[in-house]
Design a protein around this motif. Structure first.
Motif, mmCIF file in Angstrom:
data_model
loop_
_atom_site.group_PDB
_atom_site.id
_atom_site.type_symbol
_atom_site.label_atom_id
_atom_site.label_comp_id
_atom_site.label_asym_id
_atom_site.label_seq_id
_atom_site.Cartn_x
_atom_site.Cartn_y
_atom_site.Cartn_z
ATOM 1 N N GLU A 284 2.362 -17.520 -5.770
ATOM 2 C CA GLU A 284 1.341 -16.374 -5.446
ATOM 3 C C GLU A 284 1.106 -16.437 -3.844
ATOM 4 O O GLU A 284 1.254 -15.565 -3.102
ATOM 5 C CB GLU A 284 0.179 -16.445 -6.016
ATOM 6 N N ARG A 285 1.033 -17.629 -3.469
ATOM 7 C CA ARG A 285 0.721 -17.983 -1.837
ATOM 8 C C ARG A 285 1.899 -17.362 -1.241
ATOM 9 O O ARG A 285 1.832 -17.031 0.030
ATOM 10 C CB ARG A 285 0.417 -19.367 -1.510
ATOM 11 N N LYS A 286 3.112 -18.015 -1.630
ATOM 12 C CA LYS A 286 4.235 -17.357 -0.774
ATOM 13 C C LYS A 286 4.493 -15.901 -0.708
ATOM 14 O O LYS A 286 4.787 -15.187 0.069
ATOM 15 C CB LYS A 286 5.591 -18.022 -1.858
ATOM 16 N N ARG A 287 4.275 -15.199 -1.986
ATOM 17 C CA ARG A 287 4.201 -13.765 -2.239
ATOM 18 C C ARG A 287 3.159 -13.019 -1.170
ATOM 19 O O ARG A 287 3.600 -11.941 -0.336
ATOM 20 C CB ARG A 287 3.855 -13.413 -3.582
ATOM 21 N N VAL A 288 1.935 -13.710 -1.114
ATOM 22 C CA VAL A 288 0.934 -12.949 -0.159
ATOM 23 C C VAL A 288 1.415 -13.081 1.241
ATOM 24 O O VAL A 288 1.612 -12.260 2.175
ATOM 25 C CB VAL A 288 -0.560 -13.615 -0.455
ATOM 26 N N LEU A 289 2.075 -14.331 1.618
ATOM 27 C CA LEU A 289 2.373 -14.566 2.943
ATOM 28 C C LEU A 289 3.714 -13.769 3.370
ATOM 29 O O LEU A 289 3.684 -12.998 4.465
ATOM 30 C CB LEU A 289 2.803 -15.864 3.144
ATOM 31 N N LYS A 290 4.561 -13.497 2.484
ATOM 32 C CA LYS A 290 5.477 -12.397 2.803
ATOM 33 C C LYS A 290 5.127 -10.875 2.806
ATOM 34 O O LYS A 290 5.554 -10.482 3.759
ATOM 35 C CB LYS A 290 6.648 -12.356 1.527
ATOM 36 N N ASP A 291 4.293 -10.631 2.011
ATOM 37 C CA ASP A 291 3.415 -9.526 2.296
ATOM 38 C C ASP A 291 2.891 -9.260 3.570
ATOM 39 O O ASP A 291 2.909 -8.147 4.277
ATOM 40 C CB ASP A 291 2.351 -9.376 1.036
ATOM 41 N N ILE A 292 2.159 -10.235 4.140
ATOM 42 C CA ILE A 292 1.510 -10.287 5.453
ATOM 43 C C ILE A 292 2.554 -10.020 6.464
ATOM 44 O O ILE A 292 2.411 -9.470 7.350
ATOM 45 C CB ILE A 292 0.807 -11.757 5.690
ATOM 46 N N GLN A 293 3.581 -10.951 6.500
ATOM 47 C CA GLN A 293 4.635 -10.906 7.537
ATOM 48 C C GLN A 293 5.335 -9.455 7.421
ATOM 49 O O GLN A 293 5.968 -8.962 8.371
ATOM 50 C CB GLN A 293 5.838 -11.947 7.189
ATOM 51 N N ASN A 294 5.281 -8.955 6.136
ATOM 52 C CA ASN A 294 5.958 -7.431 6.182
ATOM 53 C C ASN A 294 4.945 -6.319 6.474
ATOM 54 O O ASN A 294 5.248 -5.158 6.225
ATOM 55 C CB ASN A 294 6.472 -7.304 4.824
ATOM 56 N N LEU A 295 3.910 -6.915 6.963
ATOM 57 C CA LEU A 295 2.727 -5.831 7.366
ATOM 58 C C LEU A 295 2.206 -5.033 5.998
ATOM 59 O O LEU A 295 1.919 -3.671 6.290
ATOM 60 C CB LEU A 295 3.081 -4.947 8.714
ATOM 61 N N ARG A 296 2.216 -5.683 5.032
ATOM 62 C CA ARG A 296 1.747 -4.962 3.639
ATOM 63 C C ARG A 296 0.179 -4.657 3.653
ATOM 64 O O ARG A 296 -0.516 -3.820 3.564
ATOM 65 C CB ARG A 296 1.901 -5.856 2.357
ATOM 66 N N TYR A 297 -0.492 -5.817 4.599
ATOM 67 C CA TYR A 297 -1.903 -5.622 4.502
ATOM 68 C C TYR A 297 -2.171 -5.314 6.104
ATOM 69 O O TYR A 297 -1.749 -6.135 7.092
ATOM 70 C CB TYR A 297 -2.595 -6.900 4.080
ATOM 71 N N GLN A 298 -3.388 -4.842 6.322
ATOM 72 C CA GLN A 298 -4.067 -4.778 7.581
ATOM 73 C C GLN A 298 -5.260 -5.741 7.803
ATOM 74 O O GLN A 298 -5.798 -6.217 8.750
ATOM 75 C CB GLN A 298 -4.762 -3.185 8.003
ATOM 76 N N TYR A 299 -6.011 -5.987 6.402
ATOM 77 C CA TYR A 299 -6.887 -7.176 6.143
ATOM 78 C C TYR A 299 -6.399 -8.125 5.407
ATOM 79 O O TYR A 299 -6.131 -7.719 4.216
ATOM 80 C CB TYR A 299 -8.087 -6.321 5.721
ATOM 81 N N ILE A 300 -6.870 -9.352 5.972
ATOM 82 C CA ILE A 300 -6.724 -10.690 4.734
ATOM 83 C C ILE A 300 -7.916 -11.526 4.766
ATOM 84 O O ILE A 300 -8.457 -11.674 5.786
ATOM 85 C CB ILE A 300 -5.666 -11.583 5.482
#
Length: 439
Positions: A284-300
């Motif tokens: 799950e951590r790996k998935r979230v980090l990938k989403d962050i790097q792909n700019l899936r979120y503006q807020y974390i």
């Protein structure tokens, strides 16, 4: 202009890597410790996030590699898998830039991966000269005779204070027991707690101790403080989101449960947020980090894991939903933004119990803008000091007025209201007398 790294007299392969990395001038910590690491001295480096410490040890360690020795020569330990992966990628990039892919090998050893596959790869791929990983997994490989670190020349402990906080220092201790007693020890930490000093005394004799007193907050960072005043944190953050336009904003909390609750509350209020903390499963951590790097979120929403164990690129805003208890953690959190000369903003919600930390930060040169935010607009606000003085002054005035109110032995219905009215009149007279006369 000549590249200033040339004065260290690195091997041509390292100089080639430096050129490809685009490095021109060493940072303060690099200038002070690279010569000693090259000479084999043990070093304790104390500096803040973004000071260039990773390359301060990687460059000289690479320079000292003997490519004819097929055994572990450098061990790099870090407290989190994410940080280990980042350093491993950096090492691979440097090997590629140096054109040494056939001669230098590096291996990543972290938890959350298949141990059997890792063991097979190590036995099939040959012994690496450099290993990067978390202390627990490296110790696991060493105690099971999959790999030996006894002949290693150098041992790096990166983010040592976080290593201590997360309880990994015992694993590091067990690794050093299995290393040569004269191993070069390179320790890097933002702070040196007393418990770390005991650890140093066990393994280090007169190490070079370098402390970089660089300004912990970049000049291009704006720092805002918002008094919470018993309001819901999520409501204030929603108001903040209307006033800022972040490329990426990290919202820090003081623990996993608080992070879970805040993320859920913000999502209910319509803010699409990512969530990352140590309690998430590795996948799950790996998935979230990938989403962050792909700019899936503006807020974390994150815990302190993200302030020190993960290098998240492009953070324009840091929001402290709760201020941390210690100054070092505030520095680490805010150090996520305003990097590499870019601008950044740190916004912190605070309560009365945070005044001690804020006062300490202000004494150490931190400058805050006290404000509030409503309907997408910033509003000026009084500082904790001004609010405190006003309250104290008002309380003294109330006390003086009450002392002058006449108490009657026999009272009639409504006497409290009459006494209150009398107290207000006396208070006005006292305030009028205390007012300075114009000349």
């Amino acid at each position: 202009m000549e590249n200033e790294f040339k004065r260290f007299r690195f091997d041509p392969a390292i100089e080639k890597s430096i050129q490809q990395l685009g490095f021109k001038k060493p940072t303060d910590i690099q200038q002070k410790i690279i010569p000693d690491i090259l000479n084999g001295s043990s070093v304790v480096g104390q500096s803040h996030t973004g000071s260039g410490k990773t390359h301060a040890y990687l460059l000289p360690l690479f320079n000292n590699i003997d490519e004819n020795r097929q055994e572990v020569q450098s061990v790099i330990t870090v407290p989190t898998r994410e940080l280990a992966k980042q350093i491993h990628e950096e090492v691979k990039k440097m090997i590629r830039y140096a054109d040494k892919e056939d001669n230098w090998k590096v291996k990543l050893l972290v938890g959350g991966t298949d141990k059997k596959k890792m063991t097979e790869k190590l036995s099939q791929g040959g012994t690496p000269q450099i290993i990067v990983g978390t202390p627990g997994r490296i110790l696991d490989m060493v105690t099971n005779d999959v790999i030996s670190i006894y002949k290693a020349n150098s041992f790096v402990i990166d983010e040592a204070d976080l290593m201590l906080d997360l309880g990994f220092i015992n694993d590091v201790d067990q690794l050093l027991v299995r290393a040569h007693k004269d191993i070069q020890l390179l320790v890097f930490s933002a702070t040196i707690p007393q418990r770390l000093e005991h650890f140093f005394r066990k393994y280090l004799e007169n190490p070079l101790h370098v402390k970089i007193d660089d300004k912990p907050v970049p000049e291009k960072m704006e720092q805002r403080l918002i008094a919470q005043k018993h309001r819901d944190e999520a409501d204030i953050i929603i108001e903040i989101s209307k006033a800022i336009h972040p490329y990426l904003a990290v919202i820090f909390t003081n623990g996993k449960n608080l992070a879970d609750d805040l993320a859920a509350s913000l999502q209910q209020k319509g803010l699409d947020v990512g969530l990352i903390h140590g309690g998430l499963k590795p996948r799950e951590r790996k998935r979230v980090l990938k989403d962050i790097q792909n700019l899936r979120y503006q807020y974390i929403v994150a815990t302190d894991l993200a302030s020190r164990g993960i290098d998240i690129k492009g953070v324009s805003h840091v929001i402290n939903a709760q201020l941390p208890k210690e100054e070092a953690f505030y520095i680490h959190r805010t150090g996520r933004t305003a990097r590499a000369g870019l601008e950044g903003t740190a916004i912190s919600l605070y309560n009365d119990q945070d005044v001690k930390l804020i006062s300490k930060l202000e004494q150490n040169g931190f400058e805050f803008i006290y404000c509030d935010v409503k309907n997408g607009h910033w509003q000026e606000s009084k500082s904790w000091n001004e609010r405190g003085k006003r309250t104290k002054s008002t309380n003294n005035l109330d006390q003086q007025a009450w002392q002058q109110v006449k108490r009657k032995k026999k009272v009639k219905p409504g006497y409290k209201k009459k006494m209150k009215k009398e107290q207000e009149q006396i208070k006005k007279r006292i305030a009028k007398k205390a007012k300075p006369k114009r000349k």
